[in-house]
Design a protein around this motif. Structure first.
Motif, PDB file in Angstrom:
ATOM      1  N   LEU A   1     -36.176 -53.778 -83.994  1.00  0.00           N
ATOM      2  CA  LEU A   1     -35.142 -54.721 -84.414  1.00  0.00           C
ATOM      3  C   LEU A   1     -33.771 -54.050 -84.421  1.00  0.00           C
ATOM      4  CD1 LEU A   1     -34.249 -57.461 -85.591  1.00  0.00           C
ATOM      5  CD2 LEU A   1     -34.801 -56.540 -87.862  1.00  0.00           C
ATOM      6  N   THR A   2     -33.672 -52.864 -84.986  1.00  0.00           N
ATOM      7  CA  THR A   2     -32.382 -52.177 -85.022  1.00  0.00           C
ATOM      8  C   THR A   2     -31.936 -51.762 -83.628  1.00  0.00           C
ATOM      9  OG1 THR A   2     -33.370 -50.005 -85.486  1.00  0.00           O
ATOM     10  CG2 THR A   2     -32.748 -51.358 -87.380  1.00  0.00           C
ATOM     11  N   ARG A   3     -32.887 -51.396 -82.778  1.00  0.00           N
ATOM     12  CA  ARG A   3     -32.530 -51.009 -81.403  1.00  0.00           C
ATOM     13  C   ARG A   3     -31.927 -52.202 -80.654  1.00  0.00           C
ATOM     14  NH1 ARG A   3     -33.796 -51.364 -76.343  1.00  0.00           N
ATOM     15  NH2 ARG A   3     -35.489 -52.832 -76.747  1.00  0.00           N
ATOM     16  N   LEU A   4     -32.561 -53.358 -80.800  1.00  0.00           N
ATOM     17  CA  LEU A   4     -32.058 -54.555 -80.120  1.00  0.00           C
ATOM     18  C   LEU A   4     -30.678 -54.943 -80.638  1.00  0.00           C
ATOM     19  CD1 LEU A   4     -35.359 -56.645 -80.056  1.00  0.00           C
ATOM     20  CD2 LEU A   4     -34.184 -55.676 -78.060  1.00  0.00           C
ATOM     21  N   CYS A   5     -30.495 -54.872 -81.952  1.00  0.00           N
ATOM     22  CA  CYS A   5     -29.190 -55.211 -82.522  1.00  0.00           C
ATOM     23  C   CYS A   5     -28.121 -54.222 -82.088  1.00  0.00           C
ATOM     24  CB  CYS A   5     -29.282 -55.260 -84.047  1.00  0.00           C
ATOM     25  SG  CYS A   5     -30.271 -56.625 -84.697  1.00  0.00           S
ATOM     26  N   ALA A   6     -28.480 -52.956 -82.014  1.00  0.00           N
ATOM     27  CA  ALA A   6     -27.507 -51.932 -81.614  1.00  0.00           C
ATOM     28  C   ALA A   6     -27.042 -52.120 -80.172  1.00  0.00           C
ATOM     29  CB  ALA A   6     -28.108 -50.541 -81.793  1.00  0.00           C
TER      30      ALA A   6
ATOM     31  N   ASN B   1     -42.116 -49.310 -94.204  1.00  0.00           N
ATOM     32  CA  ASN B   1     -43.272 -48.495 -94.571  1.00  0.00           C
ATOM     33  C   ASN B   1     -44.524 -48.957 -93.831  1.00  0.00           C
ATOM     34  OD1 ASN B   1     -42.956 -46.479 -97.063  1.00  0.00           O
ATOM     35  ND2 ASN B   1     -41.550 -48.186 -97.409  1.00  0.00           N
ATOM     36  N   ALA B   2     -44.689 -50.272 -93.726  1.00  0.00           N
ATOM     37  CA  ALA B   2     -45.883 -50.840 -93.101  1.00  0.00           C
ATOM     38  C   ALA B   2     -45.661 -51.285 -91.667  1.00  0.00           C
ATOM     39  CB  ALA B   2     -46.371 -52.037 -93.923  1.00  0.00           C
ATOM     40  N   TYR B   3     -44.400 -51.588 -91.298  1.00  0.00           N
ATOM     41  CA  TYR B   3     -44.088 -52.092 -89.961  1.00  0.00           C
ATOM     42  C   TYR B   3     -42.937 -51.300 -89.341  1.00  0.00           C
ATOM     43  CZ  TYR B   3     -47.214 -55.797 -91.346  1.00  0.00           C
ATOM     44  OH  TYR B   3     -48.328 -56.477 -91.775  1.00  0.00           O
ATOM     45  N   PRO B   4     -43.117 -49.999 -89.175  1.00  0.00           N
ATOM     46  CA  PRO B   4     -42.020 -49.167 -88.662  1.00  0.00           C
ATOM     47  C   PRO B   4     -41.624 -49.492 -87.228  1.00  0.00           C
ATOM     48  CG  PRO B   4     -44.051 -47.893 -88.826  1.00  0.00           C
ATOM     49  CD  PRO B   4     -44.304 -49.195 -89.513  1.00  0.00           C
ATOM     50  N   ALA B   5     -42.592 -49.787 -86.374  1.00  0.00           N
ATOM     51  CA  ALA B   5     -42.275 -50.075 -84.974  1.00  0.00           C
ATOM     52  C   ALA B   5     -41.411 -51.323 -84.864  1.00  0.00           C
ATOM     53  CB  ALA B   5     -43.559 -50.237 -84.163  1.00  0.00           C
ATOM     54  N   GLU B   6     -41.748 -52.335 -85.646  1.00  0.00           N
ATOM     55  CA  GLU B   6     -41.007 -53.587 -85.596  1.00  0.00           C
ATOM     56  C   GLU B   6     -39.592 -53.416 -86.126  1.00  0.00           C
ATOM     57  OE1 GLU B   6     -45.381 -54.518 -85.722  1.00  0.00           O
ATOM     58  OE2 GLU B   6     -44.039 -53.076 -86.672  1.00  0.00           O
TER      59      GLU B   6
ATOM     60  N   ILE C   1     -43.614 -41.527 -87.924  1.00  0.00           N
ATOM     61  CA  ILE C   1     -43.173 -40.768 -86.747  1.00  0.00           C
ATOM     62  C   ILE C   1     -43.791 -41.343 -85.478  1.00  0.00           C
ATOM     63  CG2 ILE C   1     -43.268 -38.504 -85.629  1.00  0.00           C
ATOM     64  CD1 ILE C   1     -43.147 -37.296 -88.488  1.00  0.00           C
ATOM     65  N   LYS C   2     -45.077 -41.644 -85.525  1.00  0.00           N
ATOM     66  CA  LYS C   2     -45.784 -42.184 -84.353  1.00  0.00           C
ATOM     67  C   LYS C   2     -45.205 -43.520 -83.913  1.00  0.00           C
ATOM     68  CE  LYS C   2     -50.387 -43.625 -82.790  1.00  0.00           C
ATOM     69  NZ  LYS C   2     -51.813 -43.792 -83.177  1.00  0.00           N
ATOM     70  N   LYS C   3     -44.774 -44.331 -84.878  1.00  0.00           N
ATOM     71  CA  LYS C   3     -44.329 -45.691 -84.575  1.00  0.00           C
ATOM     72  C   LYS C   3     -42.821 -45.802 -84.345  1.00  0.00           C
ATOM     73  CE  LYS C   3     -48.348 -47.679 -84.732  1.00  0.00           C
ATOM     74  NZ  LYS C   3     -48.938 -48.337 -83.526  1.00  0.00           N
ATOM     75  N   GLY C   4     -42.105 -44.687 -84.319  1.00  0.00           N
ATOM     76  CA  GLY C   4     -40.729 -44.723 -83.858  1.00  0.00           C
ATOM     77  C   GLY C   4     -39.657 -44.876 -84.903  1.00  0.00           C
ATOM     78  N   MET C   5     -39.983 -44.645 -86.179  1.00  0.00           N
ATOM     79  CA  MET C   5     -38.945 -44.671 -87.209  1.00  0.00           C
ATOM     80  C   MET C   5     -37.919 -43.575 -86.914  1.00  0.00           C
ATOM     81  SD  MET C   5     -37.801 -46.272 -89.832  1.00  0.00           S
ATOM     82  CE  MET C   5     -39.159 -47.412 -90.059  1.00  0.00           C
ATOM     83  N   ASN C   6     -36.645 -43.839 -87.200  1.00  0.00           N
ATOM     84  CA  ASN C   6     -35.584 -42.900 -86.856  1.00  0.00           C
ATOM     85  C   ASN C   6     -35.339 -41.824 -87.906  1.00  0.00           C
ATOM     86  OD1 ASN C   6     -34.197 -45.818 -85.578  1.00  0.00           O
ATOM     87  ND2 ASN C   6     -34.776 -44.116 -84.259  1.00  0.00           N
ATOM     88  N   TYR C   7     -35.506 -42.166 -89.195  1.00  0.00           N
ATOM     89  CA  TYR C   7     -35.365 -41.155 -90.250  1.00  0.00           C
ATOM     90  C   TYR C   7     -36.082 -41.637 -91.509  1.00  0.00           C
ATOM     91  CZ  TYR C   7     -31.359 -43.943 -92.038  1.00  0.00           C
ATOM     92  OH  TYR C   7     -30.537 -44.933 -92.515  1.00  0.00           O
ATOM     93  N   LEU C   8     -36.336 -40.695 -92.417  1.00  0.00           N
ATOM     94  CA  LEU C   8     -37.070 -40.985 -93.643  1.00  0.00           C
ATOM     95  C   LEU C   8     -36.191 -40.715 -94.855  1.00  0.00           C
ATOM     96  CD1 LEU C   8     -40.439 -39.157 -92.832  1.00  0.00           C
ATOM     97  CD2 LEU C   8     -39.774 -41.489 -92.206  1.00  0.00           C
TER      98      LEU C   8
END
Length: 293
Positions: free
Chosen positions: A220-225, A211-216, A34-41
């Motif tokens: 990545l998905t934000r840039l592609c979108a 799991n280990a690199y949620p921000a990255e 949540i802290k690192k910006g994942m969109n859903y679990l």
């Protein structure tokens, strides 16, 4: 289903060294996402070692995650298997509190025909209290759900809203994108395929390395979108080696080792028949984690 756009993570299930579920580490992992910006679990997909959990453990994990997230992120529950009657019973009994969808893997081991896969998902869709995400992963199931079957299901059942595609076939991805209903979502099921699949029209990833690199992964998905593939490519490339290490000795062995190295879980304990990674792989992971940091 805007909740399913962007970066989702297939959460691991942390265990204590005695084999019990480590809820303290699970809470820490959830908060990190949540802290690192994942969109859903995604809770209890194949990465969660769901096949080795008891029915009671699954209920406790689903409930604990919903209570701990407390509405801060959308949640998807993994409920799938090769016994259609059992899966129908599970989805009917599922406590939907806090969850927006169910992810259900194509039947494994039995090697059904395309019509058998269709009839399996028909039964699950008709029983499901939530929207359903198909999950095609031939490397685990032993059979491929064709693009034609995927599209047929998408057109026949309004509550089948997306597919997590891990077939590795870009011809198949393209066929799904060409023929699917406009509001049906294609989601990458392989981390390295996220960028090219989003270029084809996929809406994001259900990630393991996230799991280990949620921000990255989220970035990545934000840039592609936003079609910023020039900025997305270096980020995509930076994750390739650590992603390879996640899978070199099976999933989730590698990602649990990475999470231990990063101090997010207390132990990289797994349930048999899976084992922690070898010392050679652990050394390679340690070096790559240090380089990424």
């Amino acid at each position: 289903m805007n909740e399913l756009r962007g970066a989702g993570v297939a959460l691991i299930t942390p265990f204590n060294t005695d084999g019990t579920v480590d809820f303290e580490s699970l809470a820490k992992l959830i908060d990190f996402q949540i802290k690192k910006g994942m969109n859903y679990l995604v809770v209890l997909g194949t990465t969660g070692e769901t096949a080795t959990l008891t029915a009671e453990e699954r209920k406790r994990i689903w409930a604990f995650t919903s209570e701990h997230v407390a509405g801060r992120l959308p949640l998807v529950a993994g409920i799938g298997g090769n016994n259609t009657m059992e899966i129908v019973a599970q989805v009917k009994a599922f406590d939907i509190s806090g969850y927006c969808a169910i992810l259900s893997v194509s039947p494994y081991y039995n090697k059904p025909t395309q019509e058998g896969i269709y009839q399996h998902y028909k039964a699950v869709a008709e029983a499901s209290p939530l929207p359903l995400i198909l999950y095609n992963v031939p490397g685990r199931t032993g059979s491929n759900m064709s693009a034609a079957t995927t599209v047929r299901l998408a057109k026949d059942f309004t509550n089948i809203v997306a597919t997590k595609e891990a077939s590795g076939s870009f011809a198949q991805f393209s066929e799904i994108m060409r023929d699917k209903p406009a509001d049906f979502l294609l989601i990458s099921g392989d981390d390295p395929a996220t960028l090219p699949m989003m270029a084809l029209g996929a809406v994001g990833i259900i990630s393991v390395v996230g799991n280990a690199y949620p921000a990255e992964v989220a970035e990545l998905t934000r840039l592609c979108a936003t079609n910023d593939y020039v900025a997305a490519r270096p980020l995509h490339n930076s994750l390739l080696h650590i992603t390879d290490l996640c899978f070199v000795e099976a999933n989730p062995c590698g990602i649990k080792c990475i999470l231990l190295e990063k101090g997010i879980i207390a132990a990289d304990a797994l349930r048999l028949p899976l084992l922690p990674v070898s010392e050679a792989t652990r050394t390679a992971i340690r070096q790559e984690v240090a380089q990424l940091n």
